[in-house]
Design an enzyme around this catalytic site. Structure first.
Site, PDB file in Angstrom:
ATOM      1  N   HIS A   1      -3.926  -2.413   1.568  1.00 49.46           N
ATOM      2  CA  HIS A   1      -4.781  -3.127   0.617  1.00 49.46           C
ATOM      3  C   HIS A   1      -4.711  -2.422  -0.733  1.00 49.46           C
ATOM      4  O   HIS A   1      -4.777  -1.209  -0.804  1.00 49.46           O
ATOM      5  CB  HIS A   1      -6.235  -3.122   1.094  1.00 49.46           C
ATOM      6  CG  HIS A   1      -6.448  -3.816   2.389  1.00 49.46           C
ATOM      7  ND1 HIS A   1      -6.711  -5.153   2.485  1.00 49.46           N
ATOM      8  CD2 HIS A   1      -6.425  -3.353   3.656  1.00 49.46           C
ATOM      9  CE1 HIS A   1      -6.844  -5.483   3.757  1.00 49.46           C
ATOM     10  NE2 HIS A   1      -6.667  -4.414   4.487  1.00 49.46           N
TER      11      HIS A   1
ATOM     12  N   HIS B   1      -2.612  -0.009  13.687  1.00 45.46           N
ATOM     13  CA  HIS B   1      -2.608  -0.649  12.376  1.00 45.46           C
ATOM     14  C   HIS B   1      -1.168  -0.790  11.865  1.00 45.46           C
ATOM     15  O   HIS B   1      -0.820  -1.756  11.193  1.00 45.46           O
ATOM     16  CB  HIS B   1      -3.461   0.166  11.389  1.00 45.46           C
ATOM     17  CG  HIS B   1      -3.642  -0.486  10.057  1.00 45.46           C
ATOM     18  ND1 HIS B   1      -4.270  -1.713   9.916  1.00 45.46           N
ATOM     19  CD2 HIS B   1      -3.276  -0.109   8.808  1.00 45.46           C
ATOM     20  CE1 HIS B   1      -4.275  -2.046   8.635  1.00 45.46           C
ATOM     21  NE2 HIS B   1      -3.683  -1.091   7.943  1.00 45.46           N
TER      22      HIS B   1
ATOM     23  N   TYR C   1     -16.581  -2.907   8.161  1.00 44.45           N
ATOM     24  CA  TYR C   1     -16.379  -1.630   8.862  1.00 44.45           C
ATOM     25  C   TYR C   1     -16.276  -0.439   7.921  1.00 44.45           C
ATOM     26  O   TYR C   1     -16.377   0.705   8.330  1.00 44.45           O
ATOM     27  CB  TYR C   1     -15.160  -1.692   9.800  1.00 44.45           C
ATOM     28  CG  TYR C   1     -13.821  -1.964   9.148  1.00 44.45           C
ATOM     29  CD1 TYR C   1     -13.194  -1.022   8.334  1.00 44.45           C
ATOM     30  CD2 TYR C   1     -13.165  -3.177   9.363  1.00 44.45           C
ATOM     31  CE1 TYR C   1     -11.964  -1.268   7.754  1.00 44.45           C
ATOM     32  CE2 TYR C   1     -11.936  -3.437   8.791  1.00 44.45           C
ATOM     33  CZ  TYR C   1     -11.346  -2.479   7.976  1.00 44.45           C
ATOM     34  OH  TYR C   1     -10.128  -2.745   7.401  1.00 44.45           O
ATOM     35  N   GLU C   2     -16.067  -0.719   6.628  1.00 43.11           N
ATOM     36  CA  GLU C   2     -16.017   0.389   5.669  1.00 43.11           C
ATOM     37  C   GLU C   2     -17.415   0.910   5.333  1.00 43.11           C
ATOM     38  O   GLU C   2     -17.556   1.930   4.659  1.00 43.11           O
ATOM     39  CB  GLU C   2     -15.322  -0.067   4.380  1.00 43.11           C
ATOM     40  CG  GLU C   2     -13.849  -0.390   4.575  1.00 43.11           C
ATOM     41  CD  GLU C   2     -13.267  -1.147   3.394  1.00 43.11           C
ATOM     42  OE1 GLU C   2     -12.726  -0.501   2.492  1.00 43.11           O
ATOM     43  OE2 GLU C   2     -13.374  -2.391   3.368  1.00 43.11           O
TER      44      GLU C   2
ATOM     45  N   MET D   1     -11.368  -8.816  11.840  1.00 40.06           N
ATOM     46  CA  MET D   1     -12.532  -8.081  11.313  1.00 40.06           C
ATOM     47  C   MET D   1     -12.906  -8.529   9.907  1.00 40.06           C
ATOM     48  O   MET D   1     -13.507  -7.764   9.158  1.00 40.06           O
ATOM     49  CB  MET D   1     -12.229  -6.578  11.294  1.00 40.06           C
ATOM     50  CG  MET D   1     -11.743  -5.999  12.603  1.00 40.06           C
ATOM     51  SD  MET D   1     -11.219  -4.299  12.407  1.00 40.06           S
ATOM     52  CE  MET D   1     -10.381  -4.013  13.969  1.00 40.06           C
ATOM     53  N   SER D   2     -12.538  -9.753   9.548  1.00 41.07           N
ATOM     54  CA  SER D   2     -12.799 -10.160   8.163  1.00 41.07           C
ATOM     55  C   SER D   2     -13.042 -11.659   8.071  1.00 41.07           C
ATOM     56  O   SER D   2     -13.386 -12.305   9.065  1.00 41.07           O
ATOM     57  CB  SER D   2     -11.595  -9.783   7.289  1.00 41.07           C
ATOM     58  OG  SER D   2     -10.472 -10.577   7.641  1.00 41.07           O
TER      59      SER D   2
ATOM     60  N   SER E   1      -4.364  -7.988   5.083  1.00 35.52           N
ATOM     61  CA  SER E   1      -3.464  -6.862   5.344  1.00 35.52           C
ATOM     62  C   SER E   1      -1.996  -7.249   5.253  1.00 35.52           C
ATOM     63  O   SER E   1      -1.561  -8.160   5.944  1.00 35.52           O
ATOM     64  CB  SER E   1      -3.699  -6.303   6.754  1.00 35.52           C
ATOM     65  OG  SER E   1      -5.011  -5.884   6.911  1.00 35.52           O
TER      66      SER E   1
ATOM     67  N   ALA F   1      -5.025 -10.822   8.885  1.00 31.42           N
ATOM     68  CA  ALA F   1      -4.204 -10.454  10.037  1.00 31.42           C
ATOM     69  C   ALA F   1      -5.120 -10.541  11.242  1.00 31.42           C
ATOM     70  O   ALA F   1      -6.287 -10.165  11.159  1.00 31.42           O
ATOM     71  CB  ALA F   1      -3.674  -9.039   9.866  1.00 31.42           C
TER      72      ALA F   1
ATOM     73  N   ASN G   1      -0.417  -9.377  16.414  1.00 30.02           N
ATOM     74  CA  ASN G   1      -0.308  -8.616  17.683  1.00 30.02           C
ATOM     75  C   ASN G   1      -0.955  -9.398  18.815  1.00 30.02           C
ATOM     76  O   ASN G   1      -1.771 -10.283  18.586  1.00 30.02           O
ATOM     77  CB  ASN G   1      -1.028  -7.264  17.528  1.00 30.02           C
ATOM     78  CG  ASN G   1      -2.484  -7.443  17.088  1.00 30.02           C
ATOM     79  OD1 ASN G   1      -2.762  -7.614  15.901  1.00 30.02           O
ATOM     80  ND2 ASN G   1      -3.387  -7.437  18.036  1.00 30.02           N
TER      81      ASN G   1
ATOM     82  N   HIS H   1     -14.258  -4.658   3.728  1.00 24.35           N
ATOM     83  CA  HIS H   1     -14.652  -4.986   5.100  1.00 24.35           C
ATOM     84  C   HIS H   1     -15.997  -4.374   5.446  1.00 24.35           C
ATOM     85  O   HIS H   1     -16.374  -3.331   4.920  1.00 24.35           O
ATOM     86  CB  HIS H   1     -13.589  -4.464   6.087  1.00 24.35           C
ATOM     87  CG  HIS H   1     -12.232  -5.039   5.893  1.00 24.35           C
ATOM     88  ND1 HIS H   1     -11.341  -4.537   4.970  1.00 24.35           N
ATOM     89  CD2 HIS H   1     -11.611  -6.086   6.493  1.00 24.35           C
ATOM     90  CE1 HIS H   1     -10.227  -5.251   5.026  1.00 24.35           C
ATOM     91  NE2 HIS H   1     -10.357  -6.201   5.929  1.00 24.35           N
TER      92      HIS H   1
HETATM   93  N1  HPA Z   1      -8.335  -7.241  16.652  1.00 25.09           N
HETATM   94  C1  HPA Z   1      -9.126  -7.153  15.571  1.00 25.09           C
HETATM   95  N2  HPA Z   1      -8.655  -7.187  14.335  1.00 25.09           N
HETATM   96  C2  HPA Z   1      -7.338  -7.325  14.164  1.00 25.09           C
HETATM   97  C3  HPA Z   1      -6.448  -7.424  15.242  1.00 25.09           C
HETATM   98  C4  HPA Z   1      -6.979  -7.387  16.559  1.00 25.09           C
HETATM   99  O1  HPA Z   1      -6.266  -7.458  17.583  1.00 25.09           O
HETATM  100  N3  HPA Z   1      -5.194  -7.550  14.718  1.00 25.09           N
HETATM  101  C5  HPA Z   1      -5.334  -7.538  13.368  1.00 25.09           C
HETATM  102  N4  HPA Z   1      -6.621  -7.399  13.027  1.00 25.09           N
END
Ligand code: HPA
Length: 265
Positions: free
Chosen positions: A55, A241, A79-80, A205-206, A25, A107, A229, A77
């Protein structure tokens, strides 16, 4: 697979990359700057056209510091809704193209309380909590073993190279364990507490599916997380996001410099 390799060979004039990079990302800019030939995912059978914000969805071939490189600008991903086998198909394609070193980027949220948004973390190991494994199913003995060793997925010598060049560039890198959840929800504070107890330093998540498949087919892997974050429950702020992309953008100059140095080395 044969059809895909034929198409790529035709489009790229038989380009044989030795380094593969999967860009996470907000980190796709390096592909724009160095693009020699690009093939959109929707033109490659077996590739999924990704539409997630941040993306782009194309396979980019480039020569960077005299090294032949193939980059995934945008990844898919779990999740998609795709299977892990589907989202890791490009890694197998890279293997067939001749890729020996795979750089995985993402990320991630900071689980380790000494990490801050904007930090870059070298992945030393991972925990797979996606709940599935991309190698489930019949094994392709030509690509790798049925029961792959996972004792050094992220190669120590690549971590040392990245550390050395980061220092030369004037910054330090964090090191840590990346924990992958399935998403698309961010974690609850309780889940982040659990992640910390399990020994995770960052959460995302990747990356883990691609690392499993890359390791399986004998690639040397370097993983870099851009800490975007504070993970859920560790700060007052709500997780969005937009924040993830904003931090990734803030860090991308350093991130690009590091990737360029690692490629050259
Ligand atoms: N959690 C899960 N996936 C993420 C995060 C997070 O805090 N930040 C960026 N991708």
């Amino acid at each position: 697979m044969d059809r895909v390799l034929e198409l790529i060979s035709r489009e790229t004039n038989g380009f044989r990359p030795e380094i593969g990079i999967i860009l996470g990302s907000g980190l796709g800019e390096i592909a724009d700057e160095h693009c020699k030939i690009a093939i959109p995912y929707n033109e490659i059978p077996g590739f999924i056209n990704s539409n997630v914000a941040g993306h782009k969805g194309r396979l980019v071939f480039a020569e960077i510091n005299n090294k032949k490189v193939v980059m995934m600008q945008g990844r898919n991903h779990f999740y998609e809704g795709h299977s892990l086998e589907e989202i890791t198909f490009p890694v197998k394609v890279m293997k067939h193209l001749g890729v020996k070193t795979l750089i995985l980027t993402n990320a991630a949220g900071a689980v380790n309380e000494s990490f801050h948004p904007g930090d870059l973390m070298l992945i030393t190991d991972h925990i797979n909590l996606i709940g599935e494994n991309p190698l489930r199913g019949a094994n392709d003995d030509d690509l790798g073993e049925r029961f792959p060793d996972m004792s050094e997925v992220y190669k120590k010598y690549l971590i040392d190279i990245a550390d050395k060049y980061a220092k030369k560039l004037g910054f330090e890198l964090q090191h840590g364990v990346y924990l992958a959840n399935s998403g698309p929800t961010y974690e609850t504070p309780a889940e982040i507490k659990m992640a910390r107890t399990l020994g995770a330093d960052a959460v995302g998540m990747s990356t883990v599916p691609e690392a499993i498949v890359g390791n399986y087919c004998g690639m040397n892997i370097l993983g870099i997380s851009c800490i975007t974050n504070y993970a859920s429950g560790t700060s007052e702020a709500k997780l969005t996001h937009a924040e993830v992309i904003k931090t990734a953008n803030r860090v991308k100059k350093r991130f690009k410099a590091l990737i360029m140095a690692v490629i050259a080395a």
